[in-house]
Write a protein that holds these residues in place. Structure first.
Motif, PDB file in Angstrom:
ATOM      1  N   TYR A   1       4.397 -10.815  -8.965  1.00  0.00           N
ATOM      2  CA  TYR A   1       4.738 -10.621  -7.546  1.00  0.00           C
ATOM      3  C   TYR A   1       6.076  -9.886  -7.410  1.00  0.00           C
ATOM      4  O   TYR A   1       7.033 -10.165  -8.134  1.00  0.00           O
ATOM      5  N   GLU A   2       6.118  -8.975  -6.468  1.00  0.00           N
ATOM      6  CA  GLU A   2       7.317  -8.160  -6.253  1.00  0.00           C
ATOM      7  C   GLU A   2       7.583  -8.013  -4.757  1.00  0.00           C
ATOM      8  O   GLU A   2       6.687  -8.215  -3.924  1.00  0.00           O
ATOM      9  N   ALA A   3       8.801  -7.612  -4.452  1.00  0.00           N
ATOM     10  CA  ALA A   3       9.178  -7.382  -3.054  1.00  0.00           C
ATOM     11  C   ALA A   3       8.618  -6.055  -2.552  1.00  0.00           C
ATOM     12  O   ALA A   3       8.592  -5.064  -3.279  1.00  0.00           O
ATOM     13  N   LEU A   4       8.162  -6.078  -1.311  1.00  0.00           N
ATOM     14  CA  LEU A   4       7.830  -4.837  -0.599  1.00  0.00           C
ATOM     15  C   LEU A   4       8.836  -4.737   0.542  1.00  0.00           C
ATOM     16  O   LEU A   4       8.653  -5.335   1.608  1.00  0.00           O
ATOM     17  N   ASN A   5       9.906  -4.012   0.298  1.00  0.00           N
ATOM     18  CA  ASN A   5      10.943  -3.854   1.316  1.00  0.00           C
ATOM     19  C   ASN A   5      11.641  -2.508   1.119  1.00  0.00           C
ATOM     20  O   ASN A   5      11.231  -1.689   0.301  1.00  0.00           O
ATOM     21  N   ARG A   6      12.650  -2.252   1.920  1.00  0.00           N
ATOM     22  CA  ARG A   6      13.475  -1.051   1.818  1.00  0.00           C
ATOM     23  C   ARG A   6      12.615   0.218   1.671  1.00  0.00           C
ATOM     24  O   ARG A   6      11.688   0.435   2.457  1.00  0.00           O
ATOM     25  N   ASN A   7      12.857   1.047   0.649  1.00  0.00           N
ATOM     26  CA  ASN A   7      12.130   2.306   0.489  1.00  0.00           C
ATOM     27  C   ASN A   7      10.641   2.082   0.262  1.00  0.00           C
ATOM     28  O   ASN A   7       9.809   2.882   0.700  1.00  0.00           O
ATOM     29  N   ARG A   8      10.289   0.987  -0.425  1.00  0.00           N
ATOM     30  CA  ARG A   8       8.887   0.689  -0.687  1.00  0.00           C
ATOM     31  C   ARG A   8       8.106   0.453   0.611  1.00  0.00           C
ATOM     32  O   ARG A   8       6.988   0.936   0.779  1.00  0.00           O
ATOM     33  N   LEU A   9       8.700  -0.312   1.524  1.00  0.00           N
ATOM     34  CA  LEU A   9       8.023  -0.604   2.789  1.00  0.00           C
ATOM     35  C   LEU A   9       7.832   0.677   3.599  1.00  0.00           C
ATOM     36  O   LEU A   9       6.754   0.909   4.179  1.00  0.00           O
ATOM     37  N   ILE A  10       8.856   1.519   3.625  1.00  0.00           N
ATOM     38  CA  ILE A  10       8.746   2.795   4.343  1.00  0.00           C
ATOM     39  C   ILE A  10       7.634   3.641   3.729  1.00  0.00           C
ATOM     40  O   ILE A  10       6.832   4.267   4.443  1.00  0.00           O
ATOM     41  N   ALA A  11       7.572   3.649   2.400  1.00  0.00           N
ATOM     42  CA  ALA A  11       6.560   4.446   1.714  1.00  0.00           C
ATOM     43  C   ALA A  11       5.150   3.968   2.046  1.00  0.00           C
ATOM     44  O   ALA A  11       4.247   4.777   2.322  1.00  0.00           O
TER      45      ALA A  11
ATOM     46  N   SER B   1       4.101   4.761   5.498  1.00  0.00           N
ATOM     47  CA  SER B   1       3.862   6.203   5.590  1.00  0.00           C
ATOM     48  C   SER B   1       2.504   6.580   5.016  1.00  0.00           C
ATOM     49  O   SER B   1       1.864   7.531   5.485  1.00  0.00           O
ATOM     50  N   VAL B   2       2.046   5.845   3.994  1.00  0.00           N
ATOM     51  CA  VAL B   2       0.698   6.060   3.460  1.00  0.00           C
ATOM     52  C   VAL B   2      -0.331   5.847   4.564  1.00  0.00           C
ATOM     53  O   VAL B   2      -1.284   6.623   4.707  1.00  0.00           O
ATOM     54  N   ILE B   3      -0.131   4.802   5.360  1.00  0.00           N
ATOM     55  CA  ILE B   3      -1.052   4.508   6.471  1.00  0.00           C
ATOM     56  C   ILE B   3      -1.088   5.677   7.450  1.00  0.00           C
ATOM     57  O   ILE B   3      -2.168   6.144   7.850  1.00  0.00           O
ATOM     58  N   PHE B   4       0.090   6.175   7.830  1.00  0.00           N
ATOM     59  CA  PHE B   4       0.140   7.227   8.855  1.00  0.00           C
ATOM     60  C   PHE B   4      -0.188   8.608   8.298  1.00  0.00           C
ATOM     61  O   PHE B   4      -0.492   9.531   9.063  1.00  0.00           O
TER      62      PHE B   4
ATOM     63  N   ASN C   1      12.213  10.516  -0.167  1.00  0.00           N
ATOM     64  CA  ASN C   1      12.090  11.830   0.471  1.00  0.00           C
ATOM     65  C   ASN C   1      11.036  12.676  -0.233  1.00  0.00           C
ATOM     66  O   ASN C   1      10.189  13.315   0.411  1.00  0.00           O
ATOM     67  N   THR C   2      11.059  12.665  -1.549  1.00  0.00           N
ATOM     68  CA  THR C   2      10.072  13.429  -2.326  1.00  0.00           C
ATOM     69  C   THR C   2       8.662  12.883  -2.107  1.00  0.00           C
ATOM     70  O   THR C   2       7.697  13.649  -1.947  1.00  0.00           O
ATOM     71  N   PHE C   3       8.521  11.562  -2.083  1.00  0.00           N
ATOM     72  CA  PHE C   3       7.215  10.937  -1.884  1.00  0.00           C
ATOM     73  C   PHE C   3       6.641  11.290  -0.518  1.00  0.00           C
ATOM     74  O   PHE C   3       5.453  11.642  -0.396  1.00  0.00           O
ATOM     75  N   LEU C   4       7.458  11.200   0.525  1.00  0.00           N
ATOM     76  CA  LEU C   4       6.984  11.485   1.879  1.00  0.00           C
ATOM     77  C   LEU C   4       6.587  12.954   2.039  1.00  0.00           C
ATOM     78  O   LEU C   4       5.519  13.259   2.576  1.00  0.00           O
ATOM     79  N   GLU C   5       7.434  13.849   1.571  1.00  0.00           N
ATOM     80  CA  GLU C   5       7.207  15.268   1.853  1.00  0.00           C
ATOM     81  C   GLU C   5       6.272  15.934   0.844  1.00  0.00           C
ATOM     82  O   GLU C   5       5.393  16.711   1.237  1.00  0.00           O
ATOM     83  N   ASP C   6       6.455  15.653  -0.432  1.00  0.00           N
ATOM     84  CA  ASP C   6       5.650  16.342  -1.448  1.00  0.00           C
ATOM     85  C   ASP C   6       4.330  15.640  -1.730  1.00  0.00           C
ATOM     86  O   ASP C   6       3.292  16.290  -1.899  1.00  0.00           O
ATOM     87  N   THR C   7       4.353  14.311  -1.792  1.00  0.00           N
ATOM     88  CA  THR C   7       3.133  13.564  -2.119  1.00  0.00           C
ATOM     89  C   THR C   7       2.234  13.362  -0.901  1.00  0.00           C
ATOM     90  O   THR C   7       1.016  13.564  -0.974  1.00  0.00           O
ATOM     91  N   LEU C   8       2.830  12.957   0.225  1.00  0.00           N
ATOM     92  CA  LEU C   8       2.033  12.637   1.420  1.00  0.00           C
ATOM     93  C   LEU C   8       1.920  13.789   2.413  1.00  0.00           C
ATOM     94  O   LEU C   8       1.100  13.730   3.334  1.00  0.00           O
ATOM     95  N   GLY C   9       2.756  14.806   2.248  1.00  0.00           N
ATOM     96  CA  GLY C   9       2.707  15.941   3.175  1.00  0.00           C
ATOM     97  C   GLY C   9       3.270  15.638   4.547  1.00  0.00           C
ATOM     98  O   GLY C   9       2.906  16.280   5.546  1.00  0.00           O
ATOM     99  N   LEU C  10       4.171  14.671   4.633  1.00  0.00           N
ATOM    100  CA  LEU C  10       4.807  14.304   5.896  1.00  0.00           C
ATOM    101  C   LEU C  10       6.184  14.947   5.994  1.00  0.00           C
ATOM    102  O   LEU C  10       6.682  15.539   5.038  1.00  0.00           O
ATOM    103  N   LYS C  11       6.809  14.794   7.143  1.00  0.00           N
ATOM    104  CA  LYS C  11       8.172  15.280   7.332  1.00  0.00           C
ATOM    105  C   LYS C  11       9.111  14.072   7.376  1.00  0.00           C
ATOM    106  O   LYS C  11       8.815  13.071   8.018  1.00  0.00           O
TER     107      LYS C  11
ATOM    108  N   ASP D   1      -0.229  -0.184  -5.739  1.00  0.00           N
ATOM    109  CA  ASP D   1      -0.798   0.998  -6.395  1.00  0.00           C
ATOM    110  C   ASP D   1      -0.763   2.218  -5.480  1.00  0.00           C
ATOM    111  O   ASP D   1      -0.730   3.358  -5.957  1.00  0.00           O
ATOM    112  N   LEU D   2      -0.774   1.976  -4.162  1.00  0.00           N
ATOM    113  CA  LEU D   2      -0.788   3.085  -3.213  1.00  0.00           C
ATOM    114  C   LEU D   2       0.544   3.827  -3.159  1.00  0.00           C
ATOM    115  O   LEU D   2       0.612   4.939  -2.633  1.00  0.00           O
ATOM    116  N   ILE D   3       1.604   3.193  -3.681  1.00  0.00           N
ATOM    117  CA  ILE D   3       2.907   3.872  -3.693  1.00  0.00           C
ATOM    118  C   ILE D   3       3.395   4.059  -5.138  1.00  0.00           C
ATOM    119  O   ILE D   3       4.605   4.134  -5.395  1.00  0.00           O
TER     120      ILE D   3
END
Length: 634
Positions: free
Chosen positions: A402-412, A415-418, A438-448, A519-521
């Motif tokens: 079990y691990e925390a889902l918070n901070r950058n992980r929660l945002i990521a 963002s996968v959902i949206f 920033n790299t995950f949002l813009e390069d991996t997910l194609g978001l801004k 796994d989604l992030i």
């Protein structure tokens, strides 16, 4: 009422109020009568010449005077009496960004004096307990809020303006709520409805669906139990810093009126809240969240969560209701923690805060013990959420790691959902998010990704501005602290709605036989070393903090020209941010409210953080060793 009649009414009231045979029984009633006539009588007090003015007039007319002008009372440059100056200054000092916050300080619910209030405020400050938030202050802000709402309305509303008032579980919340309600209802055309224990996001929801015109939440969120505060909402959302400044000015005017009277407005003490109507709006809010979960799961089934085991930990705060909500939707919540609201908070983890290590570990252990699919944590007023997720499922169907889902992980993950529901949309975050995000949002997910100033009100305001101007489609405004507002939810800062989105995603992936949500992030690059430090300014002055911070910032920019491991982030909007050649970063920013320089470092390891960042900064800070306390840096 003529002048003599007003004077007579006032002094008769005072006589009976202090009559030995009836002081205790009649004082609250007499106070109310004084309150009614004070608006006319204070005009008399202010119109009457002061002793100094009388003395000066007599001297000019050649008459004698017994007034001793050689020993004046201590006053400030604006001729404000000391006791009054203490009070009006303390009202301004309660400002905390777009909220009001202070240390709760009680006083008599009737029969007290303004001098008592002033002494209480000074004592609290001298003892290092911070700015006092008194029932008197709450009364003044109730008046201020009512007056501002009336002043700002486009057209006069039939039936008057309605305010919904709620609170978190802190024991002194009801005392402050009562004082606020009495103050607001003293303004003609304003009525207050008290809904009792509530969450902060629910208060804005009640405005949005026209259950009230405005709302106020009595809470200090994750701050210690002796703190409390006020959060304000209108149809357009939470109040801004400018709105708070307006309220402070109006509250100070109200305080001056009571100073003229020399007494404190009456209140109910611990006997409840006096207002126009007692209501229970929370069931409506709970029902709206249930509908949202069914919508997220994509089913009309009455039990869309029947395949999930969930641990809820509201920490005895306002988010307790979410456990029953999940149970009603079929989830197994038998192992949830701290469900009974208690403003003294549990000894095991203290005031609930999803960022607090002990709070997180407690939830993590509970999830491990019962093989939970997810753990959900809320802060005191449920406007922030954090989560615990398992990473691995063994061949026997049991989760582990079990691990925390918070901070950058929660945002990521959000963002996968949206990225599916709103491809190419913009995610607005605070300035402290990582390079990897920033790299995950813009390069991996194609978001801004739009980084903005820290502070949930700042982030939400920027998301609204970008969306309303047509410059971007900002679907989420979120801080690493867990404050999160979504466009589809009216940009309400709502921890429970964040939980709705994450649990909805979990229910969908679970039904389709997919693995861990983590796994989604998996494409999110995370630095092993991630620490935040706070460098305190020794004299406690915000002015000193600003001065030193500006000098340090300029020195860092100069150093960047020769430091090969540092790359200045030219797009950064807050403080100064340096990218590290290894892929991490560090940034310095001035605290929003405290005499503190906050520093965050993300690095590939602790050794690099020390050699490349901490050691150069300690050398720079040594020039200010008489001003800065750098002990936190080691």
């Amino acid at each position: 009422m003529g002048l003599n009649h007003q004077k007579a009414a006032f002094f008769v009231a005072i006589f009976f109020a202090y009559s030995p045979s009836s002081a205790f029984v009649h004082w609250p009633i007499i106070s109310q009568h004084i309150y009614i006539i004070r608006s006319q009588f204070t005009g008399i007090l202010r119109a009457s010449p002061s002793p100094i003015e009388s003395s000066t007039s007599s001297v000019k007319n050649g008459s004698s005077s017994k007034f001793n002008v050689g020993n004046p009372t201590e006053i400030d440059s604006s001729n404000t009496p000391p006791n009054l100056q203490v009070i009006i200054t303390s009202l301004a000092d309660l400002k905390s960004g777009s909220d009001l916050r202070g240390t709760y300080a009680d006083h008599k619910n009737s029969g007290g004096t303004i001098a008592n209030i002033s002494h209480l405020i000074k004592t609290m400050k001298n003892e290092g307990k911070g700015t006092a938030l008194t029932p008197f202050a709450s009364h003044c802000f109730g008046v201020a809020f009512g007056k501002k709402l009336l002043r700002d309305q486009d057209t006069k509303k039939e039936g008057g303006i309605s305010i919904c008032l709620g609170r978190d579980p802190r024991p002194h919340g009801e005392r402050l709520a009562d004082a606020f309600a009495r103050g607001a209802e003293s303004v003609e055309g304003v009525r207050v409805m008290y809904t009792g224990l509530a969450s902060t996001p629910s208060m804005y929801e009640f405005c949005r669906v026209d259950k009230c015109d405005a709302a106020v939440m009595v809470t200090a969120s994750h701050l210690p139990e002796d703190k409390n505060g006020l959060k304000f909402f209108g149809k357009g959302g939470g109040f801004t810093k400018t709105n708070i400044d307006e309220l402070i000015a109006l509250a100070q005017t109200e305080a001056r009126h009571w100073y003229d009277m020399g007494i404190v407005p009456p209140s109910s003490g611990n006997a409840g809240v006096l207002c126009s109507e007692l209501v229970d709006f929370m069931p409506f809010y709970v029902d709206s969240l249930k509908q949202a979960i069914r919508r997220e799961v994509g089913t009309s089934s009455p039990y869309p969560l029947s395949n999930l085991k969930i641990v809820v930990n509201p920490g005895k705060g306002s988010g307790y209701f979410f456990n029953e909500l999940l149970h009603d939707l079929g989830a197994n919540v038998d192992h949830s923690l701290h469900l009974h609201p208690d403003g003294t908070f549990p000894e095991s983890s203290g005031v609930p805060n999803p960022e607090k290590k002990v709070f997180l570990e407690e939830t993590l252990r509970a999830c491990e013990a019962c093989n939970a699919d997810i753990g959900v944590m809320f802060d005191t007023d449920a406007d922030r959420a954090g989560f615990v997720l398992p990473r691995v499922m063994n061949e026997n169907g049991r989760w582990s790691e079990y691990e925390a889902l918070n901070r950058n992980r929660l945002i990521a993950l959000l963002s996968v959902i949206f990225s599916t529901s709103a491809p190419g949309c913009t995610i607005v975050t605070d300035s402290t998010t990582s390079e990897g995000l920033n790299t995950f949002l813009e390069d991996t997910l194609g978001l801004k990704h739009f980084r903005y100033l820290r502070g949930y009100a700042n982030v939400i305001g920027k998301a609204k501005e970008l969306t309303e101007s047509g410059k971007a489609n900002a679907e989420i405004a979120i801080e690493t602290s867990g404050h999160c507002a979504m466009k589809e939810n009216g940009f309400t800062d709502d921890g429970t709605y964040t939980a709705v989105k994450i649990i909805g995603l979990l229910a969908r992936t679970s039904a389709s036989g997919q693995g861990s949500l983590l796994d989604l992030i998996s494409g999110l690059t995370e630095m092993p070393f991630d620490e935040e430090y706070r460098v305190k300014v020794k004299d406690g002055s915000l002015e000193t903090t600003t001065c030193v911070f500006e000098k340090v910032t300029e020195a860092l920019k100069e150093r960047c020209r020769t430091e090969t491991d540092w790359i200045l982030d030219e797009d950064n909007l807050e403080g100064i941010r340096m990218r590290l050649s290894s892929g991490g970063f560090f940034m310095l920013r001035q605290s929003l409210h405290d005499p503190v320089i906050s520093m965050q470092i993300e690095s590939i390891n602790e050794d690099e953080a020390r050699k490349v960042v901490l050691e150069p900064l300690l050398k720079l800070f040594s020039e200010y060793e008489s001003i800065l306390d750098v002990s936190a840096l080691g």
